[in-house]
Every structure is written in C-alpha cells, then in structure tokens.
Design a protein around this motif. Structure first.
Motif, short mmCIF file in Angstrom:
data_model
loop_
_atom_site.label_atom_id
_atom_site.label_comp_id
_atom_site.label_asym_id
_atom_site.label_seq_id
_atom_site.Cartn_x
_atom_site.Cartn_y
_atom_site.Cartn_z
N THR A 76 -2.97 8.63 3.31
CA THR A 76 -2.71 7.26 2.86
C THR A 76 -1.33 7.15 2.23
OG1 THR A 76 -5.09 6.89 2.48
CG2 THR A 76 -3.54 5.40 1.37
N LEU A 77 -0.99 8.12 1.39
CA LEU A 77 0.30 8.07 0.72
C LEU A 77 1.45 8.29 1.70
CD1 LEU A 77 1.80 7.65 -1.84
CD2 LEU A 77 1.28 10.00 -2.53
N MET A 78 1.24 9.19 2.67
CA MET A 78 2.29 9.40 3.67
C MET A 78 2.50 8.14 4.52
SD MET A 78 3.50 12.35 3.07
CE MET A 78 4.64 12.30 4.45
N ARG A 79 1.41 7.43 4.81
CA ARG A 79 1.57 6.18 5.56
C ARG A 79 2.33 5.14 4.73
NH1 ARG A 79 -2.00 5.68 10.06
NH2 ARG A 79 -2.58 7.81 10.66
N ARG A 80 2.06 5.14 3.43
CA ARG A 80 2.77 4.17 2.58
C ARG A 80 4.27 4.45 2.55
NH1 ARG A 80 -0.91 1.03 0.19
NH2 ARG A 80 -2.97 1.87 -0.30
N LEU A 81 4.64 5.72 2.51
CA LEU A 81 6.06 6.07 2.52
C LEU A 81 6.69 5.84 3.88
CD1 LEU A 81 5.98 9.39 0.45
CD2 LEU A 81 6.79 7.16 -0.31
N PRO B 134 -13.15 5.33 10.57
CA PRO B 134 -11.73 5.15 10.26
C PRO B 134 -11.52 4.20 9.08
CG PRO B 134 -12.30 4.05 12.32
CD PRO B 134 -13.50 4.84 11.91
N VAL B 135 -10.40 4.38 8.41
CA VAL B 135 -10.08 3.56 7.24
C VAL B 135 -8.81 2.77 7.55
CG1 VAL B 135 -9.30 3.63 4.85
CG2 VAL B 135 -11.17 5.11 5.59
N THR B 136 -8.85 1.49 7.23
CA THR B 136 -7.67 0.65 7.39
C THR B 136 -7.03 0.42 6.02
OG1 THR B 136 -8.64 -0.50 9.29
CG2 THR B 136 -6.81 -1.58 8.18
N VAL B 137 -5.74 0.71 5.92
CA VAL B 137 -5.03 0.50 4.66
C VAL B 137 -3.91 -0.52 4.90
CG1 VAL B 137 -5.54 2.77 3.72
CG2 VAL B 137 -3.50 2.47 5.11
N THR B 138 -3.64 -1.29 3.87
CA THR B 138 -2.55 -2.26 3.92
C THR B 138 -1.34 -1.66 3.23
OG1 THR B 138 -4.10 -4.11 3.89
CG2 THR B 138 -1.82 -4.58 3.28
N LEU B 139 -0.25 -1.54 3.96
CA LEU B 139 0.98 -0.99 3.43
C LEU B 139 1.89 -2.12 2.99
CD1 LEU B 139 1.62 1.58 6.33
CD2 LEU B 139 0.09 1.79 4.35
N ARG B 140 2.49 -1.97 1.81
CA ARG B 140 3.34 -3.04 1.28
C ARG B 140 4.69 -2.47 0.88
NH1 ARG B 140 0.06 -6.42 -3.18
NH2 ARG B 140 -0.33 -4.33 -4.03
N TRP B 141 5.73 -3.24 1.19
CA TRP B 141 7.09 -2.87 0.82
C TRP B 141 7.74 -4.03 0.08
CZ3 TRP B 141 10.63 1.21 2.72
CH2 TRP B 141 9.94 2.28 3.30
N THR B 142 8.58 -3.68 -0.90
CA THR B 142 9.43 -4.66 -1.57
C THR B 142 10.89 -4.38 -1.18
OG1 THR B 142 9.94 -3.35 -3.54
CG2 THR B 142 7.82 -4.53 -3.52
N ASP B 143 11.80 -5.15 -1.72
CA ASP B 143 13.21 -4.89 -1.47
C ASP B 143 13.62 -3.52 -1.98
OD1 ASP B 143 13.49 -7.37 -0.34
OD2 ASP B 143 14.32 -8.32 -2.15
N ASN B 144 12.88 -3.00 -2.94
CA ASN B 144 13.23 -1.70 -3.53
C ASN B 144 12.64 -0.52 -2.77
OD1 ASN B 144 14.68 -2.68 -5.91
ND2 ASN B 144 12.69 -3.51 -6.51
N GLY B 145 11.56 -0.76 -2.02
CA GLY B 145 10.94 0.33 -1.29
C GLY B 145 9.43 0.17 -1.23
N PRO B 146 8.72 1.21 -0.78
CA PRO B 146 7.27 1.11 -0.61
C PRO B 146 6.52 1.04 -1.93
CG PRO B 146 8.02 3.36 -0.23
CD PRO B 146 9.25 2.52 -0.38
#
Length: 820
Positions: free
Chosen positions: A110-115, A373-385
C-alpha cells in the motif's frame, strides 16, 4: 508380537524411503536452476559473439565487440545468479509483494503504491539520453534471454524459491532498472523518520531535542519554534499507534539502518608508490545473498570492474584502468514532510497558499494471495504523495483534520540518475566524473574519486532549495499552506559541495558532516557519523604516505573512538573503587568488569569480553537515562547516541539532569546511574553467557546475520540458507558492524560493508575487492557463501582487468552467439 514388529519395521522403512525420495526429488528440481557456466547459447538480440568468463570466485568477465552486447551479457549473468533477488526487488518497488506473501505484506504494498516509485520510473524512461536508453534496453534483453532459456529448457523455474511461490516472471523492462535505483534511494533515506522523531520530542520538551538529537559539533543552528506552536491541536503526549513490527521484506528501514559507508582517496604525493589510491566499503543491511554483485565489463576502449546491484546496468563502485570511484551516503536532506489541512466541508480538497485545491487521486487494486483484492485510493498534493498515519508513527504528530504529504527529490519523473551512473564509469579523470554527476538526482551520494588528475569528493544528488524563512528548516513537519515552507526548486549542481585536490592530498567521508554552511545551503542538519571520522582522521595522519595495505588496514580497523571517549567519562569515579568483595557476588563481578575495561584500548575484537561489556553497559545506561522521561518513546533510541551520553556526563547545557530519576524522591547522581547500569548489563550477560566474565566473547553476540529474506525464517531451511559468522567491529568502528538494537538479540551484526574494494593505480591489477556472501543467490551453489569466510577474516580477492588472467583462472566460459 513378531508380526506387529515386522509391520512396524516395514512402515518405518517405507516412511524413511519416502522422505529420502522426497528430499532427492526436491534436490533434483532445485538443482535444475543451477547454471552451467560452460554452456553456450544462441540468442536473439546480439550483434556478435560474447564471452562470459567466470573466475574461481564466480566473477563474470564480459568480453564483447559492442557495448550493447556487454550490457546484454551483464543482464544475462545477473539473471543466471540472482533472478529471484531481482524479481523480488522489482515486486517490492511495484507494490506487488502481497501476490506472493498474502496479507503479511499488504502495508508495504500500500505504501509503495502511494509513493508510486514504479510509475515515476516508467515516466523517467522517456527522459533518458540515447546512450543510456540503449544500455537499459540491452540489459533488459539479456535478462529476458535467460528467462527465455529457463522457460524453454525447464531449468528449475530459474531459482528454488519459485517452487514455493509464484513462478510467473514478467519480462524485464528498462523501467525496472530505474525503479530499483529508486528503491535503493528509499532504503538509504532517513530524514522523513528523523523529522517525525524530532517533532515527537519537541512536543514533550525542547530541551530533550537538543540533548537527544544534538547538532553535530560545528556552527550552530537558529532556534526552531516548538512543534506544538505550529499545530496546537496535537496532543502534548506520546502514545504509540498499533504498528506491526517491520517485515524483513520491507524496504522501509529505521534511521539507525539508513545508508552508511566509508570512502577515502590519497593523491600521488601521499602514496608510497607515487600513484593515487582509493578505498570504498558501502554499508547496507546484510542479506543472503548480499545486494552487491562483482563484475568486469569491457566497454569500448577500456574495461570497468567493481560492484553492481543486480537489476542495474552499471558499476556503482569500482574502477577502470585510470579512474576509481566510491560512494557513501551523503545524508543530504532531500525529504520534507508537509502537514496538509483538509477542507472541513470537503475533505477531498486541501489548503494551499492560493486557496483550496482538490487532491490528485487514482485507484489502485492490490492483489493478495489467498484473500480478496484490496482497492486503495492514492492521493497527491502539490508537495507530493499523501502518506498513511502508520508510517513511522506519522499519525502521532498529525492533528485531526490534517494529512501528511512528502516532498522527495527521488519522485522526479525526469530523473536521469541511472544515466549519470553509467557515464561516471566511463570517465577517464576526476573532472569528467564530476561533470558526469550533474544529472544525478537520488539517492544522493558523496562520490569519492581518484584519477590521473588527482583526488576529489563531490556530492551528487539534487539539493532542494528551501526558503530562508522556512518555519522548521526541514527538521520537522511544517504547515503546507504557508508558501515559505514549500520547496523553491533545486540548487544548481555547481553549488553541491566538492573538494578537489586539497592541500593535504587526502579526501574521505564516513557519513560525517562535510560542510558548515548556514541554512538553507547547509546540506543537512543530521549526519550519519560523528565518531568513525575521528578514527579515520587519525589513521590518515599517522602516515606521511599510504599504500594499498594501509588503506586495507583502515577499512578493517576495529577501534571504537566512542568507547575511548565515553568510558573515561562514565567510569571516572568507578575505576578501582569499592571494598573487597567475595567471589560470586555482584560487587565482585562489577570489579572484574571494571578492571578489564580499565586496561582496554577500545578495540572491538570478536575474541574479547571487553567490547561486549562496554556495549551492554552503554545500552543499559542510555535506557536508564531516558526511560523515565520518554516512556514508550524511549524505544526509538535503541542504539547508543554517543553525543547524548557525552552531553550528560559533561553536563553540557545542564544535560546532567537526565541522571535524576524523575519519579523517585532522592536526587540520583550520574555515578549512581552508571553503576546501576553496569550491574544491569552484567546480570543480562551472565544470564546469556554464564558467570565467568573473562570467558565472554564479543563475536558470540555480534554475529553477522546474512539471512535469506524469505527462506531464512522457515524451520530447517533457515539452517541451510542463512549465513551467520562471528565478527569484530561495532556501531562506531571503521569496520562497521551495526547492531540490531532490539531484543531478543540486540548485539547481532545486521548492517555493514557487503562490499569492500581498494584500488591502487600504481599497479591497477593489484587492486582487490570482496563480497560478504558469494556471487550466487542459489543456496545449492558453491558460490552462495564461498566469499563469506574471506570477508570475515578481512581478506580480499584480486580485482584485475587483464583478460588473460581471467581466462587462466576460468572455471567456466559461457559463449553467447547471435541466433541464426
């Protein structure tokens, strides 16, 4: 009765026969993936005939007519010996471990997908120059050629591990190599965790930040605002979240195990033979096999030899015929945490200096073995993930109604670091190598160089430009909606610290503080070493000129400057004191331990009891000093902080107050705490190693743990795949052996030099190198651990570019020819 006995005997014989047959069958299938280094292959994608000559240590010497074929052959050799390791690293950076290991690795995925490191690596392919792209594609073709051979010829699925886990191996892509370099950047980054830890301490006491996380001696830093003044709603107490312990498969290391390393170089005038010298030993977490892989490549008009990382088509530390280069973690502060305020009426929007703005979001589906399977929502801002609250306990410093995002130079989709690494190994002098580093972004390194034009060190990696008015200077999380807290781009490469041909003729780095610039040009507030550098400077200045042997001796030096400086402080009023005590009493054992330490020179030798007593004493002392103040937060300080102990026992800025136990009525002195801590340590060691102090041995507790990341935890199998050895050194010695720091075996050696190299340009082919395990990742190969005993004894193997020497010592020659 006799009939029953006969049937029982038959059953036993049958069971034994079935076990033997099963083991034989398992061995047969597992051994099918052992490569035959004398086998020839006709393969598509080659320009001409290639020879991979394997010497007695299984180092491949690649001879080809074009550079493209050389990179093809390197990919082929990497895949032959380390296919499982390569695919596991790729799955890690892709966030696909759970497809093999189930829910155990879901948090990592999950964390790797967020990055989104893999997605960024895929975008980075388009940014590479033509030469780099050619190397990446040729290397990928070579890896895929071996995968094709495995599939076509049933070579045991490519590695024994694939029998226990999925044997689906996707073909290698150029993006995979870029992604693995980004994975290495993740593994050696520690500023994110440091920011969180600083904020936690700040919430409790500003004085504690100064004492426990002091600035490395040098010019001071302007005072920072208390973290609570930036975010008043954060609780002024610390309660750890329910975070599972780190998985061996996780790339997210604690700060104590972030990248380290040693490198130093001497110019011709400081060399006994009149030519430059260079030594390098990068420090990373130990594993079986080690992450490093030795190789010799013939590129164009010159050969290149040294340490590679399987998956990356470059010699990252090594030499060619005229230039040597080494790497050490620079500790550049290239990460910042930003606290983003959510819109109370619309939590899908966050606050910026210009107003509310929607997150950039996308869905990611993580497939999990034996689970839905698990679905995660990834979010990014102007500063990063946006990061989860559980990451390094980030939630403990994030107020309600806010989230944390990460700015990090490695998240640049135009990253050309891998091209810079390839150009550095082609350079012919120090100036060319420095210029080649201009495109390097992450992981930031100090590049140490020795060549015909002298010696030098340059910091390669992109330096974030922060506003002078940044509220926390990047030392703690900061409010994201304040414009001054955001990055203002990056400094030009010309402002990266560099030292070329200094008057003394010697350059070096042990992760120590390299510059003393004011913020924001300061590089970092946090450095990886304040101790090893003291010993290094002494060893370099003890001789007017150096040799290959003196550089090797420095790499293998086991004297702890921390022990030499701390013991006289801590034990100043304990030496040779106390009444006579009968044998078998705690007082007598304490006297014996102090007698041994009083005559000890600080050498962390595996055969001595003194290093073990010292390590256990300092560990118990630090625990006693901080536990009553910090409570559960004390668990974050499970390695000795020498500067903290020194501040306390010198009472710098009143730090001696740590010796008083807050919850007791008497006022304890530092001498009392030191004596009690020594008793604690002796009780602990007696329970583990017996009551005879003189018979204790540091190496028995300080075993190097080269463990297999997957099979190393399985019963029975772990005895075959893990490599354990008694070792010298410690946390603060040049022969660095970072201890685990946690129970049940806090003194295990878990992090150190998986590669050592010493390059002598007076006689380049007398240069030497070594790995801490072996070249092969196959547990049944004789090259799985054949270099480990040499490494433990401080020995090396030849590092020659001479083709005739390679052929003379060949144990196998693989010929690759173009497919008809």
């Amino acid at each position: 009765m006799f009939t029953a006995f006969r049937w029982l005997l038959r059953i036993v014989v049958l069971v034994v026969a079935l076990v033997v047959a099963g083991l034989s069958l398992a061995y047969y299938f597992a051994s099918r993936s052992l490569p035959d280094y004398n086998e020839d292959f006709a393969l598509a994608g080659l320009d001409g005939t290639v020879e991979i000559v394997r010497d007695t240590a299984d180092v491949p010497h690649v001879f080809a007519t074009t550079d493209r074929d050389t990179f093809f052959a390197l990919g082929f050799a990497h895949a032959q010996d380390r296919l499982w390791q390569m695919t596991l690293m790729r799955r890690t950076v892709q966030g696909r471990l759970s497809e093999l290991f189930g829910e155990r690795t879901l948090a990592v995925d999950t964390l790797m997908r967020r990055l989104d490191l893999y997605g960024i690596a895929t975008q980075s392919v388009a940014a590479q120059d033509e030469q780099t792209l050619s190397a990446l594609k040729a290397y990928a073709d070579g890896v895929n050629a071996w995968i094709g051979v495995v599939n076509a010829e049933a070579k045991g699925r490519g590695a024994p591990e694939f029998f226990l886990f999925s044997n689906e191996i996707a073909y290698w892509q150029p993006a995979d190599s870029i992604a693995i370099l980004k994975l290495m950047a993740l593994q050696v980054s520690s500023h994110l965790e440091r920011e969180i830890l600083t904020a936690r301490l700040s919430l409790l006491s500003e004085d504690w930040v100064r004492d426990l996380l002091p600035e490395v001696p040098g010019q001071g830093t302007a005072a920072l605002p208390p973290f609570a003044s930036l975010f008043p709603t954060v609780p002024r107490s610390y309660a750890a979240l329910d975070i599972p312990p780190a998985d061996p498969l996780s790339p997210f290391r604690r700060g104590a195990f972030a990248g380290a390393s040693n490198a130093w170089a001497a110019a011709a005038a400081r060399s006994a033979a009149g030519a430059p010298l260079l030594a390098n030993d990068p420090h990373l977490p130990f594993s079986a096999p080690t992450v490093w892989y030795l190789a010799h490549l013939e590129l164009g008009s010159r050969g290149v030899i040294g340490g590679t990382i399987p998956g990356i088509p470059a010699i990252l530390t090594g030499r060619n015929d005229v230039l040597g280069w080494g790497i050490t973690s620079s500790y550049l502060d290239d990460q910042d945490i930003h606290i983003e305020e959510l819109n109370p009426g619309d939590p899908e929007r966050y606050r910026t200096a210009e107003g509310w703005k929607p997150f950039v979001t996308k869905k990611a589906i993580i497939t999990i073995k034996d689970a839905a399977p698990v679905t995660v929502t990834l979010r990014w801002t102007d500063n990063g993930p946006v990061l989860p609250a559980s990451h390094y306990d980030l939630g403990s410093v994030t107020p309600q109604g806010y989230v944390a995002s990460l700015s990090w130079s490695a998240l640049d989709p135009a990253d050309r670091s891998i091209g810079a690494a390839i150009r550095i190994m082609r350079a012919t002098n120090v100036a060319e190598a420095i210029e080649a580093g201009s495109d390097y972004v992450a992981p930031s390194q100090n590049l140490t160089l020795a060549g015909p034009d002298g010696v030098g060190i340059v910091l390669i990696g992109r330096m974030p430009k922060r506003d002078p008015a940044h509220q926390t200077q990047g030392r703690m999380p900061s409010p994201a909606w304040i414009a001054e807290n955001r990055w203002q781009g990056f400094f030009p490469y010309s402002e990266n610290p560099r030292f070329v041909n200094p008057e003394g003729g010697i350059v070096g780095n042990t992760n120590n503080k390299i510059v003393d610039r004011p913020f924001p040009q300061n590089v970092s507030h946090y450095w990886g070493d304040s101790q090893r550098v003291q010993r290094w400077m002494r060893l370099m200045q003890e001789r007017e000129v150096h040799s290959r042997e003196s550089f090797m001796a420095a790499q293998l030096d086991t004297t702890s400057p921390a022990a030499r400086s701390l013991l006289p402080l801590v034990a100043a009023n304990l030496w040779f004191t106390g009444d006579a005590a009968p044998e078998g009493t705690p007082e007598r054992m304490r006297q014996r331990a102090l007698d041994l330490l009083a005559n000890w020179d600080g050498e962390m030798n595996e055969h001595l009891p003194e290093p073990l007593i010292y390590a256990a004493w300092m560990r118990a002392l630090q625990f006693r000093l901080i536990r009553d103040e910090l409570g559960p937060l004390a668990d974050e300080f499970n390695h000795l902080e020498p500067l903290f102990i020194e501040r306390v026992f010198r009472d710098v800025d009143g730090a001696g107050r740590w010796c008083d136990v807050l919850r007791s009525a008497p006022v304890e002195t530092c001498d009392e705490i030191a004596r009690q801590a020594l008793d604690d340590a002796l009780v602990e060691l007696s329970a583990r190693f017996g009551s005879s102090v003189e018979s204790w041995r540091w190496g028995e507790a300080h075993q190097a743990t080269h463990d297999h990341s997957v099979l190393g935890k399985l019963p029975i199998l772990k005895w075959f795949v893990n490599i354990r050895q008694s070792t010298s050194g410690g946390d603060n010695t040049l022969l660095r052996g970072r201890t685990a720091g946690t129970e049940p075996e806090p003194y295990l050696n878990v992090h150190g030099a998986g590669y050592r190299g010493v390059y002598d340009f007076a006689d380049p082919d007398s240069s030497v190198f070594i790995l801490s395990t072996g070249q092969s990742g196959h547990p049944l190969s004789r090259h799985y651990d054949d270099l480990s005993e040499l490494w433990r004894r401080g020995e090396y193997i030849p590092m020659s570019l001479d083709p005739e020497l390679a052929r003379a010592a060949a144990t196998g020659i693989t010929r690759l020819t173009p497919e008809p």
